[in-house]
Design a protein around this motif. Structure first.
Motif, short mmCIF file in Angstrom:
data_model
loop_
_atom_site.label_atom_id
_atom_site.label_comp_id
_atom_site.label_asym_id
_atom_site.label_seq_id
_atom_site.Cartn_x
_atom_site.Cartn_y
_atom_site.Cartn_z
N ALA A 70 0.55 -1.45 -0.42
CA ALA A 70 -0.05 -0.31 -0.30
C ALA A 70 0.45 1.66 -0.24
N GLN A 71 2.03 1.41 0.86
CA GLN A 71 3.14 2.65 0.78
C GLN A 71 3.67 2.51 -0.47
N LYS A 72 4.10 1.80 -1.15
CA LYS A 72 4.89 1.75 -2.35
C LYS A 72 3.75 2.75 -3.31
N ARG A 73 2.51 1.64 -2.85
CA ARG A 73 1.29 2.40 -3.83
C ARG A 73 1.51 3.88 -4.18
N ALA A 74 1.19 4.11 -3.06
CA ALA A 74 0.86 5.59 -2.47
C ALA A 74 2.41 6.43 -3.16
N ASP A 75 3.74 5.72 -2.45
CA ASP A 75 4.68 6.21 -3.38
C ASP A 75 4.74 6.87 -4.66
N SER A 76 4.42 5.33 -5.69
CA SER A 76 4.72 6.01 -6.93
C SER A 76 3.71 6.75 -7.05
N SER A 77 2.46 7.06 -7.13
CA SER A 77 1.40 7.69 -7.14
C SER A 77 1.90 9.33 -7.05
N LEU A 78 2.49 9.73 -5.94
CA LEU A 78 3.26 10.87 -5.15
C LEU A 78 4.16 10.84 -6.39
N LEU A 79 5.37 10.64 -6.91
CA LEU A 79 6.38 10.38 -7.37
C LEU A 79 5.55 10.93 -9.03
N MET A 80 4.60 10.81 -9.46
CA MET A 80 4.49 10.35 -10.87
C MET A 80 3.76 12.42 -10.66
N LYS A 81 3.07 12.63 -9.38
CA LYS A 81 2.80 13.87 -9.40
C LYS A 81 3.14 14.96 -9.34
N LYS A 82 4.80 14.56 -8.59
CA LYS A 82 6.06 15.31 -8.21
C LYS A 82 6.64 15.44 -9.83
N ALA A 83 6.47 14.96 -10.71
CA ALA A 83 6.80 14.53 -11.94
C ALA A 83 6.03 15.72 -12.84
N GLY A 84 5.05 15.73 -12.74
CA GLY A 84 4.24 16.86 -13.34
C GLY A 84 4.66 17.99 -13.25
N GLY A 85 4.53 18.09 -11.55
CA GLY A 85 4.66 19.91 -10.61
C GLY A 85 6.47 20.26 -11.35
N ILE A 86 7.13 19.58 -11.26
CA ILE A 86 8.03 19.83 -11.90
C ILE A 86 8.32 20.74 -13.55
N THR A 106 0.52 16.41 -16.22
CA THR A 106 0.19 17.90 -16.48
C THR A 106 -1.38 18.12 -16.83
N ASP A 107 -1.87 19.24 -16.25
CA ASP A 107 -3.14 19.69 -17.08
C ASP A 107 -3.31 19.91 -18.32
N VAL A 108 -2.45 21.00 -18.67
CA VAL A 108 -1.94 21.09 -20.03
C VAL A 108 -1.87 20.81 -20.86
N GLY A 109 -0.66 19.33 -20.92
CA GLY A 109 -1.06 17.83 -21.35
C GLY A 109 -2.27 17.25 -21.53
N TYR A 110 -2.92 17.09 -20.20
CA TYR A 110 -3.99 16.55 -20.96
C TYR A 110 -5.05 17.04 -21.56
N ARG A 111 -5.55 18.43 -21.41
CA ARG A 111 -6.31 19.35 -22.79
C ARG A 111 -5.29 19.13 -23.54
N GLN A 112 -4.56 19.26 -23.92
CA GLN A 112 -3.74 19.44 -25.72
C GLN A 112 -4.31 17.63 -26.11
N LEU A 113 -4.51 16.57 -25.10
CA LEU A 113 -4.80 15.69 -25.98
C LEU A 113 -6.81 15.36 -25.96
N ILE A 114 -6.98 15.85 -25.64
CA ILE A 114 -8.56 15.55 -24.87
C ILE A 114 -9.27 16.48 -26.02
N ARG A 115 -8.49 18.29 -26.11
CA ARG A 115 -8.99 18.81 -26.92
C ARG A 115 -9.14 18.24 -28.57
N GLY A 116 -8.87 17.12 -29.54
CA GLY A 116 -9.30 16.61 -30.30
C GLY A 116 -9.63 15.35 -30.27
N ALA A 117 -10.59 15.33 -29.44
CA ALA A 117 -11.78 14.03 -28.91
C ALA A 117 -13.06 14.74 -30.79
N ALA A 118 -13.06 13.94 -31.56
CA ALA A 118 -14.05 13.95 -32.11
C ALA A 118 -14.90 12.82 -32.06
#
Length: 469
Positions: free
Chosen positions: A206-222, A393-405
């Motif tokens: 459980a701790q490793k899963r939480a740490d994994s999620s935190l690392l992903m969030k940190k990478a996007g935050g940078i 990052t939310d900017v990257g996500y917006r670039q992806l979903i804007r193309g939804a057709a």
């Protein structure tokens, strides 16, 4: 058709219960094996005095959603208690939770789905602490001074525990279980040291899963901090505003959501970074599987197969295997470690445009045609850095979903995705961010291995304690 012979005494012992489920699934056999163990056994609820504080049914609640985290609690559904990333879940209003503390879940609690797809378990991770949770999930709260919550979870997640949980299922269309169906399940007890080892493994996972999620969030935050991107570009997936766009921009796409205010803001933010090259120009490949008849087989004759919903689970264990022969000799189907998996269809605001990092668990597996694979092999881009930009990052996500057709089931096209411009950092910084993503993937894979190891230890211990015939 499944045919199974059972002794008539089983039916008599079960109070002449004639629905086939418990007999077909092996629940009754598991129950009798637990009863025959030469070890101490405690019913789950009696362990209220001897190990369990309680089994909580939160009761029905009204849903009032809010966009701002300050005004609500992250809300867990029966689906997202099992997902790896909790970044995009919805928030339920503080006013709904006020005075109803049973709605909140705490770390180390055991969560069991009780409606619909019943009997699926999750261990409440540190990053789920104080989240609100649906009434369709039961909470089992262990008294750690009497029984280790990790050990109890490992038992309930084992073949023997799950079979006992689902044996209490009722309902013809929407199935349910209630606390009274769980409270009498006999829990085998072993040496304190053995239970402690098993419990520590579950808590470590459980701790490793939480740490994994935190690392992903940190990478996007940078990335957000380096480019001064807002951490949240929009409060919801689509903002109903008005905007104008140059006639030059609408020559290829005329759907309004492609040119709305949020899409234009994300374009502007990326332009400000000075980037000019698209993913296609950088050598990134977008791989898509052709639609084909899906023929499934036993594990030895097949390839692990995942749908666009299954790739997001914390426990990535294949439930089906695609027939190898149907795939022929083509490797177009093959997912490789360090691929980026993007859900390419679904409702905007749902999983469409959401990504998963393909860690070692995905290597040489096959994904649904509704999943697009981005591959950076032989490109100028570190795959971990690309994943952090697009999916953390939310900017990257917006670039992806804007193309939804598409009006009914929107989808993402390869052309639109490869046309996304990638903001660049110095090579060392991109590698640093990429390593964070790879480390997060390793932690997630380790967590699954450790949890399964703990559950296997319980099953082996039960088999060893069962009388030999």
């Amino acid at each position: 058709m499944i045919i199974k012979e059972i002794p008539s005494r089983w039916i008599q012992r079960e109070g002449l219960r004639l629905d086939v489920g418990p007999y077909k699934t092996g629940a009754i056999e598991a129950k009798y094996k637990l009863e025959s163990l030469t070890v101490t056994k405690n019913p789950v609820v009696n362990v209220t005095k001897d190990g369990i504080k309680g089994i909580i049914h939160a009761g029905r609640l009204k849903r009032v959603w809010v966009n701002e985290p300050d005004h609500g609690y992250p809300f867990l559904t029966t689906t997202n208690i099992h997902i790896s990333s909790l970044e995009k879940i919805r928030y339920i209003a503080n006013s709904i939770v006020a005075g109803k503390q049973n709605l909140l879940v705490k770390r180390d609690w055991i969560l069991i789905t009780r409606s619909g797809t019943i009997g699926r378990l999750a261990y409440c991770r540190p990053d789920m602490d104080d989240f609100a949770c649906t009434e369709d999930v039961m909470r089992v709260v262990a008294d750690e001074s009497k029984i280790d919550s990790g050990y109890l979870y490992a038992f309930l997640s084992s073949t023997y525990g799950v079979q006992q949980i689902i044996a209490g299922t009722y309902g013809a269309i929407i199935q349910h279980i209630e606390p009274e169906h769980v409270k009498g399940i006999p829990v085998p007890r072993f040496a304190t040291e053995k239970e402690s080892i098993i419990g520590k493994k579950i808590k470590l996972a459980a701790q490793k899963r939480a740490d994994s999620s935190l690392l992903m969030k940190k990478a996007g935050g940078i990335i957000n901090d380096k480019f001064s991107f807002p951490h949240k570009l929009a409060l919801s997936h689509r903002m109903f505003t008005h905007s104008s766009a140059s006639s030059r921009l609408v020559q290829k796409r005329m759907d309004s959501t492609y040119h709305d205010d949020i899409a234009q803001k994300s374009d502007s933010l990326i332009e400000q970074t000075g980037t000019r090259e698209t993913l296609g120009q950088l050598g990134v490949k977008a791989l898509e599987r052709n639609r084909m008849k899906q023929l499934f087989a036993e594990q030895e004759y097949g390839v692990p197969f995942y749908t666009s919903g299954e790739i997001f689970r914390a426990d990535v264990t294949p439930e089906r295997y695609l027939l190898k022969k149907a795939l022929k000799d083509s490797l177009d189907w093959q997912t490789l470690e360090q691929d980026i998996l993007i859900a390419r269809s679904g409702q905007v605001g749902g999983i469409i445009g959401t990504g998963v990092w393909a860690d070692s668990r995905f290597n040489n597996t096959c994904v649904s045609p509704h999943v697009l694979r981005l591959r950076c092999e032989n490109s100028e881009v570190d795959p971990g850095y690309l994943y952090a930009f697009l999916c953390c990052t939310d900017v990257g996500y917006r670039q992806l979903i804007r193309g939804a057709a598409g009006s009914s089931v929107p989808f993402l096209s390869v052309t639109d995705i490869l046309s996304i411009k990638l903001p660049r950092l110095p090579t060392e910084k991109e590698l640093e961010i990429g390593e964070m993503v790879r480390e997060a993937g390793k932690l997630a894979a380790q967590a699954q291995y450790i949890e399964k190891e703990a559950i296997k230890m319980v099953e082996v211990a039960i088999e060893a304690a069962a009388p030999k015939h």
